[in-house]
Write a protein that holds these residues in place. Sequence first.
Motif, mmCIF file in Angstrom:
data_model
loop_
_atom_site.group_PDB
_atom_site.id
_atom_site.type_symbol
_atom_site.label_atom_id
_atom_site.label_comp_id
_atom_site.label_asym_id
_atom_site.label_seq_id
_atom_site.Cartn_x
_atom_site.Cartn_y
_atom_site.Cartn_z
ATOM 1 N N THR A 45 36.834 27.055 44.239
ATOM 2 C CA THR A 45 36.566 27.096 42.800
ATOM 3 C C THR A 45 36.029 28.456 42.380
ATOM 4 O OG1 THR A 45 36.109 24.720 42.820
ATOM 5 C CG2 THR A 45 35.301 25.968 40.937
ATOM 6 N N LEU A 46 35.152 29.039 43.160
ATOM 7 C CA LEU A 46 34.627 30.372 42.840
ATOM 8 C C LEU A 46 35.717 31.435 42.911
ATOM 9 C CD1 LEU A 46 31.157 30.264 44.631
ATOM 10 C CD2 LEU A 46 31.632 30.130 42.172
ATOM 11 N N VAL A 47 36.586 31.331 43.913
ATOM 12 C CA VAL A 47 37.698 32.285 44.018
ATOM 13 C C VAL A 47 38.614 32.143 42.806
ATOM 14 C CG1 VAL A 47 39.788 32.834 45.334
ATOM 15 C CG2 VAL A 47 37.622 32.502 46.517
ATOM 16 N N LEU A 48 38.898 30.918 42.403
ATOM 17 C CA LEU A 48 39.725 30.699 41.210
ATOM 18 C C LEU A 48 39.056 31.270 39.977
ATOM 19 C CD1 LEU A 48 42.137 29.390 39.723
ATOM 20 C CD2 LEU A 48 40.708 27.353 39.495
ATOM 21 N N ARG A 49 37.770 31.067 39.851
ATOM 22 C CA ARG A 49 37.037 31.547 38.669
ATOM 23 C C ARG A 49 37.100 33.069 38.560
ATOM 24 N NH1 ARG A 49 35.963 30.789 33.729
ATOM 25 N NH2 ARG A 49 33.910 31.371 33.072
#
Length: 140
Positions: free
Chosen positions: A61-65
């Motif tokens: 999720t952090l990488v996507l963000r």
Amino acid sequence: MADWSYWLAAAGVVVILELFSGTFYLLMIAIGLAAGSAAALLGFGEAAQWLVAAAVGIIATLVLRRSRYGKPQERIDAARNPDVNLDIGQTVHVPAWQDNAARVMYRGALWDVELAPGVSATPGPFIIREVRGSRLIVAA
């Protein structure tokens, strides 16, 4: 049923829910659930499975963000967006102005023309900057 199959079933359900929502965030959670399935398949305990699933889901999720897909896109007004309205950027010839307004023939029809703020009302060619209903907002 084995533990890994429950994790994969949960990941499948989350992927289906993601198809209805249209965001990639549920897909990242599904990747975390699949990682939990892999941890179960490798024989990790239940606590380790949850930890792996949570860590992978959070990291994904952090990488996507941080990627371009996770950032909210800048909203552009459709009346000013040349990708939406092909009239924007076209040239129109204004023969005469009356109180900062005019009527011109454009695309085979009469249009009301207004000046954009800060533009002087002189006859000549103008570029369409915005379309508001049947009114063209022009600038030099």
